[in-house]
Structures are given as C-alpha cells and as structure tokens.
Design a protein around this motif. Structure first.
Motif, PDB file in Angstrom:
ATOM      1  N   LEU D 134      -9.144  31.477  -0.882  1.00 49.09           N
ATOM      2  CA  LEU D 134      -8.876  30.612  -2.020  1.00 49.09           C
ATOM      3  C   LEU D 134      -9.380  31.249  -3.314  1.00 49.09           C
ATOM      4  O   LEU D 134      -8.738  31.181  -4.356  1.00 49.09           O
ATOM      5  CB  LEU D 134      -9.576  29.275  -1.777  1.00 49.09           C
TER       6      LEU D 134
ATOM      7  N   LEU E  62       0.167  23.144  -7.699  1.00 47.03           N
ATOM      8  CA  LEU E  62      -1.185  23.464  -7.259  1.00 47.03           C
ATOM      9  C   LEU E  62      -1.576  24.867  -7.725  1.00 47.03           C
ATOM     10  O   LEU E  62      -2.674  25.331  -7.471  1.00 47.03           O
ATOM     11  CB  LEU E  62      -1.264  23.365  -5.731  1.00 47.03           C
ATOM     12  N   GLU E  95      -6.247  20.507  -9.167  1.00 47.81           N
ATOM     13  CA  GLU E  95      -7.179  21.178  -8.291  1.00 47.81           C
ATOM     14  C   GLU E  95      -7.217  20.388  -6.991  1.00 47.81           C
ATOM     15  O   GLU E  95      -7.209  19.169  -7.022  1.00 47.81           O
ATOM     16  CB  GLU E  95      -8.583  21.171  -8.899  1.00 47.81           C
ATOM     17  N   TYR E  97      -9.667  20.448  -4.799  1.00 47.99           N
ATOM     18  CA  TYR E  97     -11.008  20.259  -4.255  1.00 47.99           C
ATOM     19  C   TYR E  97     -11.270  18.804  -3.926  1.00 47.99           C
ATOM     20  O   TYR E  97     -11.873  18.481  -2.928  1.00 47.99           O
ATOM     21  CB  TYR E  97     -12.065  20.775  -5.245  1.00 47.99           C
ATOM     22  N   VAL E 124       1.402  24.898   0.963  1.00 47.23           N
ATOM     23  CA  VAL E 124       0.641  25.766   1.864  1.00 47.23           C
ATOM     24  C   VAL E 124      -0.834  25.821   1.508  1.00 47.23           C
ATOM     25  O   VAL E 124      -1.684  26.082   2.334  1.00 47.23           O
ATOM     26  CB  VAL E 124       1.237  27.184   1.861  1.00 47.23           C
ATOM     27  N   ARG E 127      -4.048  24.126   3.527  1.00 46.70           N
ATOM     28  CA  ARG E 127      -4.801  24.611   4.677  1.00 46.70           C
ATOM     29  C   ARG E 127      -6.027  25.422   4.274  1.00 46.70           C
ATOM     30  O   ARG E 127      -6.925  25.622   5.068  1.00 46.70           O
ATOM     31  CB  ARG E 127      -3.897  25.472   5.572  1.00 46.70           C
ATOM     32  N   LEU E 128      -6.066  25.852   3.031  1.00 45.05           N
ATOM     33  CA  LEU E 128      -7.203  26.652   2.598  1.00 45.05           C
ATOM     34  C   LEU E 128      -8.412  25.782   2.290  1.00 45.05           C
ATOM     35  O   LEU E 128      -9.500  26.280   2.067  1.00 45.05           O
ATOM     36  CB  LEU E 128      -6.843  27.454   1.352  1.00 45.05           C
ATOM     37  N   TYR E 129      -8.195  24.482   2.248  1.00 41.69           N
ATOM     38  CA  TYR E 129      -9.271  23.606   1.817  1.00 41.69           C
ATOM     39  C   TYR E 129     -10.079  22.987   2.932  1.00 41.69           C
ATOM     40  O   TYR E 129     -11.053  22.299   2.688  1.00 41.69           O
ATOM     41  CB  TYR E 129      -8.696  22.500   0.931  1.00 41.69           C
ATOM     42  N   ARG E 132     -11.965  22.679   9.521  1.00 33.41           N
ATOM     43  CA  ARG E 132     -11.472  22.270  10.831  1.00 33.41           C
ATOM     44  C   ARG E 132     -10.006  21.863  10.756  1.00 33.41           C
ATOM     45  O   ARG E 132      -9.607  21.123   9.862  1.00 33.41           O
ATOM     46  CB  ARG E 132     -12.275  21.071  11.351  1.00 33.41           C
ATOM     47  N   GLU E 133      -9.264  22.352  11.701  1.00 31.59           N
ATOM     48  CA  GLU E 133      -7.833  22.067  11.721  1.00 31.59           C
ATOM     49  C   GLU E 133      -7.597  20.564  11.796  1.00 31.59           C
ATOM     50  O   GLU E 133      -6.645  20.037  11.226  1.00 31.59           O
ATOM     51  CB  GLU E 133      -7.188  22.755  12.921  1.00 31.59           C
ATOM     52  N   LEU E 134      -8.488  19.874  12.485  1.00 34.52           N
ATOM     53  CA  LEU E 134      -8.316  18.444  12.661  1.00 34.52           C
ATOM     54  C   LEU E 134      -8.395  17.714  11.313  1.00 34.52           C
ATOM     55  O   LEU E 134      -7.652  16.773  11.047  1.00 34.52           O
ATOM     56  CB  LEU E 134      -9.421  17.941  13.600  1.00 34.52           C
ATOM     57  N   ASP E 135      -9.305  18.155  10.462  1.00 34.05           N
ATOM     58  CA  ASP E 135      -9.429  17.537   9.147  1.00 34.05           C
ATOM     59  C   ASP E 135      -8.203  17.835   8.285  1.00 34.05           C
ATOM     60  O   ASP E 135      -7.683  16.933   7.624  1.00 34.05           O
ATOM     61  CB  ASP E 135     -10.676  18.079   8.441  1.00 34.05           C
ATOM     62  N   ARG E 137      -5.293  18.433   9.252  1.00 35.76           N
ATOM     63  CA  ARG E 137      -4.202  17.660   9.808  1.00 35.76           C
ATOM     64  C   ARG E 137      -4.221  16.207   9.293  1.00 35.76           C
ATOM     65  O   ARG E 137      -3.211  15.685   8.824  1.00 35.76           O
ATOM     66  CB  ARG E 137      -4.342  17.677  11.337  1.00 35.76           C
TER      67      ARG E 137
ATOM     68  N   LEU F 128      -7.872  19.937  20.084  1.00 35.08           N
ATOM     69  CA  LEU F 128      -8.644  20.051  18.845  1.00 35.08           C
ATOM     70  C   LEU F 128      -9.987  19.362  18.956  1.00 35.08           C
ATOM     71  O   LEU F 128     -10.836  19.490  18.095  1.00 35.08           O
ATOM     72  CB  LEU F 128      -7.871  19.437  17.681  1.00 35.08           C
TER      73      LEU F 128
END
Lengths: 244, 244, 244, 244, 244, 244
Positions: D134, E62, E95, E97, E124, E127-129, E132-135, E137, F128
């Motif tokens: 990022l 973004l 932003e 964040y 896209v 996903r950088l933010y 955990r993938e679950l979050d 998602r 997950l």
C-alpha cells in the motif's frame, strides 16, 4: 531365484498386472486422486481376503468410524459387520497424536484376529502431525518397518493430486515394496479411471496404465487392455461406475 | 591426453553410454524419479564390483537397515549377505545429525574392506539437515571432496521430480565428476524408463536418452537404441520391468 | 564510431558470434543450465589467453580449490599448473563473508600477475549472502564496477534453470556489458547444447542460438550454423560431448 | 476533440506506432525484458531531444553513475558529455532512501536545464523500498503525479520477465498516460525483439507488436511491418543487433 | 416473472450482451486486465448516464484526484467538469483507512446529487487493507450491501491478471449481481480486446466473449460478432484503439 | 443389494446423471467455479423439494442474509418468502466463530421445520476459521457427521478455481457420499458450463461431463448429451444462460 509367495488380492485384474499377485508380506502404498476408489479397493481387499482366501484382516482408520466403514462396504454388498462379529475382521479408529500408541494399537489388533491383511487409511494424515519433515520421514518409515514385521500384506493409502503430490516421505521409495497409482482425471468430456504399478519388488509387473471401473461389485481392472482415449469396452459400460 | 582409467560398472549398457566406462575415482550423482531404479542400480554396481571385478564396496545408507538392503538385493538374486560375511561388502546405516561423525564413519568403512566402490543413498536427505542453504552447500561439497579422497568410485543418489528438483547444492555442478539422470515418467498410457548422462568429466559420453528396463537381473540399458515413443523392442519385453 | 578494441577469446566460434570478438575490458555474465559447460568455457578462456594471446589471467573461485580447478582443466589438456608456476595464471578461492575483503583479494590477485583476463565462478553464490534484495543488488553492482576498473575482460558465471532463474540483481541489466546464455536442455530424446548472446555492448552480435558441443578440446561453437532439431553435423559428432 | 500536441521521440518508428507521436507531457512506462533495449531507447530519446528537437532533458538514474551513462550512450555515437557540458542534459544518480528528497532532486534538475524530457531508470527499484504494498503504491503514484506537474514528457522504465512481472503498483493503470512493452524473447532458435503499445491516452495507437532491432544507431522500430515468425527483412539484417 | 427494470448503459453493445441492459440497482464487478479499458468504460457509463439518460452519478476514486478523472474523461470528449459544476456528477477521492467513514462518504455523495449511477475504482485496493482474509471478506461484502441499498446501479472495478487473479472475496460470488470480464491479451502478434459476462442476475446474457475496441468515443462492443482469431472487421479498424 | 431410497432433486437432468436420483440422506459436496450456478442449484433443490416433493428444507448461509437469499431465488420465480412464512423453509445466517454453536443452530433449524433437505453455503469459509489444517479437518468432518445424523439429504457448497482448489479437508474423500463438480470455464471464445459427478456412493452414476445451462427456470442439465466443443443444441439456446 524362485518366485515369491503371492497372495490373491480378490480385486479382479490386480493380480494379473502385478505379475501374478502381490508378494506376500509386501507393504504397498496405494496413491490415488480424490474419488479414485482407493478406500473401495482396500475394503474389497479385506473382504475378499476374509471370505475367499481365509486371510483375516485389520482396517486401521485415521478418520472414519467403524460404522462408517461398515456402511461404505455395504454399498458393494460386503457385509463387514458379520465378519467383525465372527472375529475375521477388526476395525480400529485411531488418533495419531501418540505415534507410539498407534504402533501398539496396530500390533494388538493384528494379533487379535491373527490378521494376514492390513489396511491403513488414509496415510496422508501423517504429514499433518509433524513440523519438521525429517521427523515425519523417520516416524513414517519406522511405522512402515513395524508393519512389515507383522507378517501381513499391508496397504497404506495416500491421496495425491496433480498439483501438489503429498509424498509419504521416503516410505514409497525405500520401505514400501510396492506403489500403486489410481488415477481419476478429467480428459476432454469425461472422467477416466486408470491404474498403474509404479513399483513392485520381487515380481515383474505391467508398465502400463490399465483402464479400471467401479461397479456395484467394487473395483474392476482390465489387465488385458491398454488405456483407450475413447469409451472403454462394452463389458465395462454394463456396470457403470458406482462407488466412492 | 591419454584416456582415463575406467571401471566396469557391471550394469549392462552403462559403460557404453559413458564412452567406455566411468573414469575411476569419479564422484557421480545418480538423480532419478521415484521408482526409477536408482537404488537397484547402486546395488547392482556394488554386487557386480565385488563378484565380477574384484572391487570391494561400501553401501552407506541414510534410511535403510542392513537387513532391508540385503533383502532388496535378494530380489535380483544378489546375495549381499555372503559378501558382507566374507568382507567384500560393508553396509552402514548412519544418522546425519553429526556431519563430522558421518565422514569418519565413511572413512572407516572404506578402509575396513579396502573398498573401491562406494554408494551413498539417499543423498537428498542432506538438505533436511541445514537451515541455511549456504551451510548445506558447504557441507555437502565438503562431503563430496572427502569422498573423492577415498580412492573409490562413488555414487550418491538424489531424488528428483518434475516439479521441484532437489538439487544437491553445487555438488552436481562443481564437485561431482558426473551426473546421471534416470527418468520414470508417465507418457500417454504407460510409464517409460530412460537414462541419460548430463555430465561426465574425463570422457566422452552419449548426449541421448536411452531406453532402460528393470528385469529380474536388475537394470538393463539399451546403449544402441534411441528412445522410442512406442513400445521398446522385443528383447526388452521378454523380461518385463521388475524391481524397485 | 570506430570499432572497439577486441580480445580473442580462444573459444572457437565465440568471437564470430560476438561480431568479431568481445570488446576489451567488458564485464560479461555467463549464464547457463547445469552441465552446460560454463566453467569449462571459463577455463578455456583463461588457458588460451595465457598461452595464445599473451594475456595473463586470474580465476576467482567461490567454491573450488586450486587443485580442483587444475584437475578440471587437465581433462582438456590444459596445464594450468605450469601457468600458475610461471606466474601467468593465479587462482584464488575466497570466502564471501567479507565482501570488502573480496574486493581487495581480487585487486591484489590481478596486480600480482598483471592479469588481463578474469573469471569469477560461480557468481550465483552472491545472492546467498544477503537478506535484503536491495543490499544484494548494491553489493553486486559495486563488485561489478570494481571489476571494470581493473582493466580486465571479466567473466562472471551464473547458474540458471528453466523454473527459477537466479538473476544477478541488476548486474546483467546495468553494469554488465554482455550476457551470454548457455543452454543444455532435454529435447525429446536427447540433450541439446546451444549458446546465444542476450546482450553485448559496443558491438554487433548474433541474435540466434548456435549449436555448441563439448569436445576433448573444450567448448566448440558453430557460428555458421543455426540450431537444428536433428543431430548436429558430422564435424560435431566426431568429438562427442565430453567434459563438465 | 482536437489532436494533442505531440513530441517527436527521435526513435525511428515509435512516433508512427503511437498515432503520430507521444502526446506532450505524457508519463510513459517503458516495460521490457532484460536486454530488450529499454535504457538504450531512453538515452536515444534524450539525445535526439537535445540535438534534434531543441528539448533539453534530465536522466535520473537509480543505479548507474554519470560516467556509466555517458559511456553507454557513447556506444551509439551519442555524445552526452558535450550536452551535459553545454547545459542541455543533466544526469542525476539518486538514492531512494529518502523519497521526498528524490522529488526535490528531480524538480531541481528539471529546472536547472529547463528540461522538456525526463527519464527515470530503473523504476522497478521502487518496490524494494517499501514493506507494505500500500505504501509503495501511494509513493509511486505520488511520484508519478509530481513528474506530470513538471511539464516534461517523462519515461520511467520497468523490468519485466515472463514469470514474475513486477508491476509499478497502479502507476501503469492510473497515473501513467502510456505503457510501452519491449519484448526480447527466445523463439525457437533465435531471440526476437518486438515492441507494442499497451496503452496511450489522448491518441490512437497500433494494437500490434512490431519488430524492432538494435543497430549501431540505437533502437529502430518497423512501424509498417507485423511481427514475422521468420527472419526480419533485409533492411533489419544490415545492421545486426548491437547495443544493451 | 416479468422482466426487470433495465438501465441503458450508454456503452455501445453492452446492453445487447446483457439481454437488453443491466437490471437497475445491480451491483456489477468489472474485472479486467491492465489497460483493458475498465476505467474508460466506467467514465463512459457515468457521462452517458448524466447526459443521455438523466441519471446523475458519483465516481468514488480510491487512487485518482478529481482533476485526473476529469482529464482522463476529456480524452474522449466527455466534459465531466461541466457536469460536476451543474451538480449532475460528483467525484470523491477517499482514503480507505477508515472503512466506516468510506460508507458515510459514499452515502452522502449519492444523496448530494441524487445519483442513480455509481462507480468505485479501483476495488482491488480493498484487499490491501486487511490482514486476515476473513475480515476483508466481511468488510467488502458489507460495503457491497451498502451500495445496493443506495438505489444506484453500481459498478466496482477489479484488476486481474492471468497468473494471480485478485478476487474480491466473495463479492463476485454472493453479493454482486453481475460480473463483467474485460480481456486485453497478447495473442500471437497483436493485443486482442474482448469482453464477456461471467454472471448477471435477473436477465439472460451472452455466454460468449465479444470483440471490443477503444475508439476516440470510448469503448465499443461488437455484440453481433464472435471473437475472431484474425483482425476484427473494418468498422473496428476505422477508429483504432485509443484510450486507457 | 437392493437399490437405495432416492430423492428427486427437482433439478432437471440431475437425477438422471446420478443413476436415478441422489440416495436419500446423502451428504453431497457441490464444488464449482465462480458463477457456475452452485447457489442457484441449491435454491432450486430446496424450492422444488418444498413445493413438488413435500420435503421441507433449511438453508444455512454463512454469508448472505435471508433477504438476499429470498431475492436471489425470486429471479427464478421461486417464492421462498411464502415457504418461509408457511413453515416449509427456514433460512439461517450463522457466524462460524463458534463452531459448536453452529451445530446446535443447524439441529434446531432442521427440527423446527422437520426438514428433509439441507443446504450449507458456502462451505469454503470453514477453512478460514482454523489455523492448523488438522483442526480444520477434524471440525469439518465432525460437522459432516452431524449433518448425516439429521436425516436430511444435505448439500454443502465449495468454491474451486483451476489454480488453487480449496479442498474441504477430507470431507469429500471420506465423509461425503457424493461430490458434484460444476464447471464454468472459458474455452476459446465462449464460456462453457458443464457438470459432472466425481463420486456418489450407493448408486451408479455417469462418468461424463454433461452440458448444462442456466435458464430463467434455474439449472438445466442435459443428461442425454455429451459435452460438445461447439454450441450446445437448440433447446439450450432457447433459454440463454441467465442466473448467478
């Protein structure tokens, strides 16, 4: 050198492609794609052993309960419940956390029914128990050696997939006497089942892949046929692929 | 430059594809797919050396016991037990934890039977002992140098697979005098065995892949034939693939 | 622009495919598959330089001892021992832990024999010494710059493989004046050797891959021929592939 | 919409494949394989700009020294030293540790020669300076915006390879006005050079890959020709591939 | 079931390949290769909506500033500045964040111009933010739900590449009503543009890939044509690929 | 062995390719590419069960709300809202954090409507929630066993993609009675939908891939047809692919 003492597997075609039958007391790794029929062939091996060839057996399961094993076999008409009752077969479901306990459990089970046939299913789960590959390697080979001392002809299953084959860490290469590969792959517009022998000590064996099917009677291997790209012959189509 | 002193391997066809035979005192890496016959060819090399060419040998195993080694050889009619008894062969099973101890063990074994042939099997296990690639690299090359000082013609095995070749870290490139590749790959509906020489110092060698088979007498390489896409010739089919 | 001052490599065919010969004082990266003949060609370059073209040389080895280097060259009839004795060649085996010490060592060695030719083998080992890619990049480029200030025509080797090319971090792209690729790949039923020039500043060069062979006299490149899919011509077959 | 103000790059064929020339003040990413001629084309762009089109330029190097830049250009007969002396070109070698300082440095350099052309080479090094993707993304886009405010037509290079393209993090997609791809790939028995325009705002452009060569005069693009699978036409062969 | 209420996108050919037009209030993911025209098509969608179909719009960026968005659109003759001035369009640069703040910002912007069309570009970056993938998602699906409650027909862009598709974590599969794929891939000697509908709820849609071009008027999809391997028809060649 | 009790799925063609219909109380894994129609087929299964075959059902969603589920079904004319109201269907949206709570929730829901059909969508999200693969494996198999004790015919979805299939950790291999694969892949210039049965215990099944389409009435499988490389037959074209 005289030929080895061989067992009759009870799986149609398997004895033919292994030069007349697996050498007794071999340790064989059965590697296969998902849904290729590994577990089915193992159950067939034990059932036939107990009912046809007077060889009792033990099924060591690392994931399924006895009830599930009996039910899976029942789809093929193999009545394991009776065999368990009459002391011809034994199923054990083990936790692998205690690897030494596993060995004792297996030895006791084999002794309890005087087993000549043994199945461990699935072998792949070993790798999940060890952090270091070196430890996994040693433990699994140690288990393999123990199995061979039991005086059984032992089968251990391994799940593979084209992208990340999960090796049983030297077991196939050094300790196992044989390695059987069962494929169930998508080819154009169909799934094709085939079986081949990668390695089998003490006997000649076919270097080809042979077509196989799952019927209501279990696994059936066509020892006389090469693998076709088109539909397998009529005899196979009669009993279309069944089980799991 | 005069031709090198060569040894006769005892493996049919191998001497021909290495320009007349491996140069004496070479260090050769034998890399092969699972089930390709690496260990079989190594046992053949030692057995023939001791029985045919008056060259005693040492088998350093990093995974198998002496009993297992002897049994593996027995499938081909190679009676290693007698050779061990008569001091013509020695097998050692070593732990690799102590790398320096390994060197001493090897040196002692070679001296004890005045060995001219040496096998280390499997070499691949080295990489499991070192965290940093740099350390593995140095240790393995150090081992390779020690092997060459012993005055043996030494073979060290390496397991490879198409997706993740496990290199012996510069051993092949710098210290090894030769690299032999043994393939056992699925091609259409069969497994095809072939052997090729990637590198061999001090001699010419064939740049082709040659068909090979495993028979009840061990490895047999067809030095005169190129690799066909169809079935290998009748002579090969007579003794269909056997061992491991 | 006038043509550059060129050196004569002493490797048959190499000068032809580099437009008449490498520009003097170039830094060239020699990238090759395992067993492709990189080290052989480097030794040939130094030997010919010292014996044919009155250019002394230095061989900086990051893995081999002087004895091993001399022996490797002896297979081709190149007597490096005499050249070392007479002060025409120098070999140094260095540890890379101290990168600055490496630079001093190289400078001293070059001065000691007034070298015009320099080889560093293998360059790939640099990447094992640095954690951060940025540091590796800077150090290696710094080394490359130092090499160019020495007034030598310097070759630095790099091992590549089809799946994971190990780049020398910007060295090839920015500091190196040339990049040579040596292939040794399996094609159908044989290993095929070829060489190509990826980049060479200050001169024209061939954009093709050329067949090459290893003979008992070292590397031989066929500048006049394109790469065939079938066997290379009779002249090549006479001295079949030899060395390492 | 009226056509944009265009610059003339000075690279033969480039203006034709970009619909008449790059729009002035564009930010263009030049992505290329190793040895594809990215840096050469950038030097050509600056040299021609200063000598032919009265556009001064700045070369921001993240890896090479001024001396190396001047030497690289000299191979093509481009005398950058004189241009630097006469205040028509400026080269700066920057450390990227301090990203803000980088911006100031660039602004000052542009102002000092009243530059209309700007090159940053290599852009790929940005990604090595940031841990989080990022951050890299934001910084690089911020740099890109700053470049566009300078009133230059700016080129920034990026190294790519078929297996792991190193993206400049959204720079190509959002901030850059154009993306040019330079290929230098092995095709059968030769290396083939080609160039294509992935994106160019404000103008039409060719959707094809065009053959290109490196001659002693730099990059030459064949705007009128499609990419052949066989040898490029005679005109190209006359000046065989040269540079770096 | 009656047909859905549909919107007219304003992108030639898009309505035809979506069975007559996107269902109103759909959430559509626009996935595309770099340089495929995703952003261009989004701008076209908003511009046409405001000028042709009386549907105001919001562009949530973004990465780009309003100035950059307006400039990008101006290349196609789309005067977003006037639309912004007259309150028909609104652009917001956010932003990410503070994900909750993002939601509020979007809701306010939509309300401020009574928007019926919405674009988020690029998606896209979500996903950088999240670690955990679950979050990731959950957050993205939560955003998707919020977008659908706004009463807009919303487009969200996603950058994909052949080797590592960056999925928007279940957004496409569950929350999104439609997924559009825009390809811009190298095929032999040219770049080929195509567009296909992976999924579109509430309507039939074409299962084919259709050729598309970028002209000076934006994206143009050939709904009546299949994708050819050779050059697209004359009509396409007239306005050769333009934008970004 | 008598044939199993079978259910009628309500999905045209599915019963035919599973030898007459899924065996009652099976646990079936439905694996599919994005956009392949997994969720649609699950909704169809429940709707048809409740309205045609007097089998109530439960939809366990791990990502969608009841409102979203109802809306998704409404696109096909399936009025789930009425069925929910009349106590024939129940939808539950669960958090997976508490795995034990999940089991209770499912048991209660099944009891509340006396369900005979059950869907869990998406199953992929299980992976997950667990750090160690061993834990994931045990928990998921434990869930699978619980599902089978409920006396329902249960479907659990799994999202797969060609590069990284996300396995449900032994569920498919051991606990699941069946595995169905739904493909939606790009082939040349179109997207092709197909469905195949990888495994189905207790019955014969087709070993082929069958073409399927999504129409305004849901999924339609062509049991009588093989998969063509060209356009599917006219009947399929009539109702071109619709849903999600």
């Amino acid at each position: 050198m005289t030929g080895p003492v061989r067992i009759r597997s009870g799986v149609p075609g398997l004895d033919e492609i292994t030069g007349g039958g697996l050498p007794a007391n071999s340790l064989v790794v059965i590697s296969g794609d998902p849904g290729s029929g590994k577990t089915t062939m193992c159950l067939q091996y034990l059932f036939m052993g107990a009912t046809q060839f007077n060889e009792n057996g033990v099924f060591i399961s690392l994931e399924e309960t006895e009830e599930e094993i009996v039910r899976a076999a029942s789809y093929y008409g193999w009545d394991l419940a009776s065999l368990i009752k009459s002391g011809r077969l034994k199923t054990i479901t083990v936790e692998l956390y205690d690897f030494d306990k596993l060995k004792n459990t297996i030895e006791d089970a084999v002794a309890s029914v005087n087993a000549k046939r043994l199945v461990i299913d699935p072998g792949v789960i070993f790798r999940l128990y060890f952090e270091r590959e070196l430890d996994a390697r040693k433990r699994i080979m140690s288990l393999g050696r123990m199995l061979k001392r039991l005086g059984c002809t032992a089968w251990i299953t391994n799940e593979i997939a084209l992208d990340a084959p999960m090796s049983l860490f030297g077991l196939e290469e050094y300790v196992a006497d044989g390695v059987v590969l069962m494929y169930h792959t998508k080819y154009q517009d169909r799934f094709v089942r085939s079986i081949g022998i990668l390695k089998m000590r003490g006997t000649t064996f076919s270097e080809k892949l042979h077509p196989m099917i799952l019927t209501e009677h279990g696994v059936h291997i066509f020892a006389d046929k090469d693998l076709f790209e088109q539909a397998p012959p009529a005899a196979a189509n009669a009993g279309k692929g069944r089980g799991g």
